[in-house]
Motif scaffolding. Sequence first.
Motif, PDB file in Angstrom:
ATOM      1  N   LEU A   2       0.786  -1.528   6.822  1.00 43.28           N
ATOM      2  CA  LEU A   2       2.187  -1.451   7.228  1.00 43.28           C
ATOM      3  C   LEU A   2       2.713  -2.829   7.615  1.00 43.28           C
ATOM      4  O   LEU A   2       1.984  -3.657   8.148  1.00 43.28           O
ATOM      5  CB  LEU A   2       2.345  -0.513   8.429  1.00 43.28           C
ATOM      6  CG  LEU A   2       1.996   0.950   8.184  1.00 43.28           C
ATOM      7  CD1 LEU A   2       2.318   1.776   9.411  1.00 43.28           C
ATOM      8  CD2 LEU A   2       2.720   1.497   6.971  1.00 43.28           C
ATOM      9  N   HIS A   3       3.983  -3.007   7.335  1.00 40.98           N
ATOM     10  CA  HIS A   3       4.588  -4.263   7.769  1.00 40.98           C
ATOM     11  C   HIS A   3       4.829  -4.198   9.273  1.00 40.98           C
ATOM     12  O   HIS A   3       5.209  -3.166   9.794  1.00 40.98           O
ATOM     13  CB  HIS A   3       5.929  -4.467   7.061  1.00 40.98           C
ATOM     14  CG  HIS A   3       5.750  -4.753   5.612  1.00 40.98           C
ATOM     15  ND1 HIS A   3       5.770  -6.013   5.106  1.00 40.98           N
ATOM     16  CD2 HIS A   3       5.511  -3.923   4.579  1.00 40.98           C
ATOM     17  CE1 HIS A   3       5.567  -5.957   3.796  1.00 40.98           C
ATOM     18  NE2 HIS A   3       5.401  -4.699   3.455  1.00 40.98           N
ATOM     19  N   GLU A 221      14.712  -6.897   1.197  1.00 39.55           N
ATOM     20  CA  GLU A 221      13.638  -6.713   2.162  1.00 39.55           C
ATOM     21  C   GLU A 221      12.406  -6.177   1.421  1.00 39.55           C
ATOM     22  O   GLU A 221      12.466  -5.131   0.780  1.00 39.55           O
ATOM     23  CB  GLU A 221      14.075  -5.729   3.248  1.00 39.55           C
ATOM     24  CG  GLU A 221      12.964  -5.502   4.260  1.00 39.55           C
ATOM     25  CD  GLU A 221      13.453  -4.831   5.537  1.00 39.55           C
ATOM     26  OE1 GLU A 221      14.628  -5.008   5.909  1.00 39.55           O
ATOM     27  OE2 GLU A 221      12.630  -4.117   6.135  1.00 39.55           O
ATOM     28  N   SER A 223       9.757  -4.636   2.130  1.00 37.01           N
ATOM     29  CA  SER A 223       9.195  -3.312   2.385  1.00 37.01           C
ATOM     30  C   SER A 223      10.098  -2.187   1.887  1.00 37.01           C
ATOM     31  O   SER A 223       9.714  -1.024   1.934  1.00 37.01           O
ATOM     32  CB  SER A 223       8.932  -3.134   3.882  1.00 37.01           C
ATOM     33  OG  SER A 223      10.152  -3.167   4.588  1.00 37.01           O
ATOM     34  N   ASP A 228      13.622   4.060  -2.590  1.00 34.21           N
ATOM     35  CA  ASP A 228      13.088   4.503  -1.294  1.00 34.21           C
ATOM     36  C   ASP A 228      14.191   5.122  -0.450  1.00 34.21           C
ATOM     37  O   ASP A 228      15.374   4.888  -0.677  1.00 34.21           O
ATOM     38  CB  ASP A 228      12.526   3.299  -0.502  1.00 34.21           C
ATOM     39  CG  ASP A 228      11.140   2.879  -0.973  1.00 34.21           C
ATOM     40  OD1 ASP A 228      10.538   3.624  -1.766  1.00 34.21           O
ATOM     41  OD2 ASP A 228      10.673   1.804  -0.536  1.00 34.21           O
ATOM     42  N   ASP A 232      12.322   4.846   6.449  1.00 35.16           N
ATOM     43  CA  ASP A 232      11.048   5.073   5.806  1.00 35.16           C
ATOM     44  C   ASP A 232      10.142   5.807   6.791  1.00 35.16           C
ATOM     45  O   ASP A 232       9.960   5.345   7.910  1.00 35.16           O
ATOM     46  CB  ASP A 232      10.456   3.705   5.440  1.00 35.16           C
ATOM     47  CG  ASP A 232       9.178   3.825   4.636  1.00 35.16           C
ATOM     48  OD1 ASP A 232       8.453   4.826   4.822  1.00 35.16           O
ATOM     49  OD2 ASP A 232       8.906   2.916   3.851  1.00 35.16           O
ATOM     50  N   ARG A 234       7.170   5.842   7.005  1.00 34.54           N
ATOM     51  CA  ARG A 234       6.051   5.005   7.438  1.00 34.54           C
ATOM     52  C   ARG A 234       6.465   4.084   8.592  1.00 34.54           C
ATOM     53  O   ARG A 234       5.636   3.519   9.268  1.00 34.54           O
ATOM     54  CB  ARG A 234       5.552   4.137   6.273  1.00 34.54           C
ATOM     55  CG  ARG A 234       4.924   4.943   5.141  1.00 34.54           C
ATOM     56  CD  ARG A 234       4.696   4.053   3.935  1.00 34.54           C
ATOM     57  NE  ARG A 234       5.953   3.428   3.510  1.00 34.54           N
ATOM     58  CZ  ARG A 234       6.044   2.457   2.603  1.00 34.54           C
ATOM     59  NH1 ARG A 234       4.953   1.985   2.052  1.00 34.54           N
ATOM     60  NH2 ARG A 234       7.204   1.959   2.261  1.00 34.54           N
ATOM     61  N   HIS A 235       7.763   3.904   8.753  1.00 40.84           N
ATOM     62  CA  HIS A 235       8.275   3.024   9.812  1.00 40.84           C
ATOM     63  C   HIS A 235       9.203   3.820  10.723  1.00 40.84           C
ATOM     64  O   HIS A 235      10.391   3.532  10.794  1.00 40.84           O
ATOM     65  CB  HIS A 235       9.074   1.855   9.229  1.00 40.84           C
ATOM     66  CG  HIS A 235       8.335   1.044   8.227  1.00 40.84           C
ATOM     67  ND1 HIS A 235       8.978   0.319   7.268  1.00 40.84           N
ATOM     68  CD2 HIS A 235       7.013   0.845   8.020  1.00 40.84           C
ATOM     69  CE1 HIS A 235       8.077  -0.300   6.515  1.00 40.84           C
ATOM     70  NE2 HIS A 235       6.885   0.017   6.950  1.00 40.84           N
TER      71      HIS A 235
END
Lengths: 259, 258
Positions: A2-3, A221, A223, A228, A232, A234-235
């Motif tokens: 992950l960023h 960006e 990510s 998408d 997100d 994931r974030h």
Amino acid sequence: MLHPLSAPDVPSASPDALAPVASAVGAAFADVFLVLDDWRDRVAAAVPGATTAELDALVESLVVPTLFGGAAPEGSPMLLVGAGFIAAAGYRPGRPAHFAWWLGPLASNPLLGTTLAPTRLDLAARVHTEYLRDFRGLEWYRVPEATGQAHVTGPYVDHLCTFDFIVTLTLPVLADGRMVGVIGADVSVTRLEQALLPVLLGLDAPAALVNSVGRVLISTEASLAAGDIVPDPRHPLAAYDRMPCAGIPFDVIARRPPK
Amino acid sequence: MEAQLRPGAREAIFAQLIEAGRAEQVARRLTDAIILGVLTSGERLPSEQELARRFGVALITVREGLVILRESGLVETRRGRGGGSFVIQADAPDETLLHTRLRGVAHVELSDLAVYFSTIVEGCAERAALRAAPNDADRLSEWLAQADWDRDAGARANAGGFYLELAVLSQSARLVREQVRLQAEFGPLLLLGLVDPSMRARVAACNADVVAAIRAGDGPLARTLVAGQVRDLAEWLHAAKTRIERGGTLHAASAVSA
């Protein structure tokens, strides 16, 4: 991996800094809507008296030059990959549903191959016949019919004619106060990126253009990829500054600076 | 050393070989569509010019392909106004032609095809789950609720349509294009198992589970479900080919034909 959510070396744009990008997006679509408004008025005026052949000739004379760059300002990329007029059955008493839709030049299209000349959407093809049966339920027809307003569908991958990642713009065509069809245009996201990337790169920080459900069209960006959804999953904690674009339900977003 | 051939002669040699293979490809694509019921009896094929444009081949290649189809008794060409090439195969898939088709493709080709198709569909399903907005899951659910699985041809169209919808939800234009290409080339063969009512029921139930996985954003589950479905179809095809190679029939003794 992950960023990191708050990398200290990544600068962030303030909401005000996003305003020029938002206005450039608005202006790009305003140009397209101006063209579509004009087409809509001409087609609406012709619908009550014109034969089907006359309607087709009118729509072709309007959209084909534009698909080949006629209406694009000097030096700017042509955004439209397809355009036309689509009417539901009974748009005039006794007439069946009608498609007067043209596609611009295509590269390696799975159904149509590579074309340099304009291609008219072929109603005899089976896939389009099935599509025709219930197009009134599809977003680009259903929403303008329900609201009486112009509508923006996508970005999405069109699996019926362009096979590309596009945005579809549709405007209701009225006769006696009733919607009888739509004037529409398909905007290529690739070409939109070519037009808008310089403006996005003018920001000091990464940013992205997203639609009303957060679907990414263009992003600087790393990510966030086109297609998408933001936020997100994931974030989950990522927070974005957001600047709406005038005249189109898109936002320019940038990750909020770390506190 | 200077080549003694006239300009273009070298290219023509290679072009001819490729073209020869292409005419057979054109014929096989259309033969599959006809014997597996995608194109139905009485249907008029697009014009030769249109076919040439769609397949991306020369007009002469299309004509050669149509000659093969005429010799197989699958199409007839009518002259004059309203003419063209018409499908003359009966609506039900012809057992003899199906047997010939299945004998003509090796087990190893079928299993490789299934691996490739499954990889594409699994990727589509996983991405769809990660990228679908809530209204996308609603739309897919509505689409599936209206899909008819009672009959053979409808089930095939809907199974193929569902794979295409997954590709669309992946938001990848390349996956959509690849899915269209794969289905045109192999779809009728791969989906042959849908002639079996119990297969149709399993695919319909599995697709409902896939929609639920997409709604839940569960990419790995969506991937596992579609992989299982493609494996099921591939095993059916494998078993059917084995039966035919042993001189048996397309259907297992217990299965009831549609």
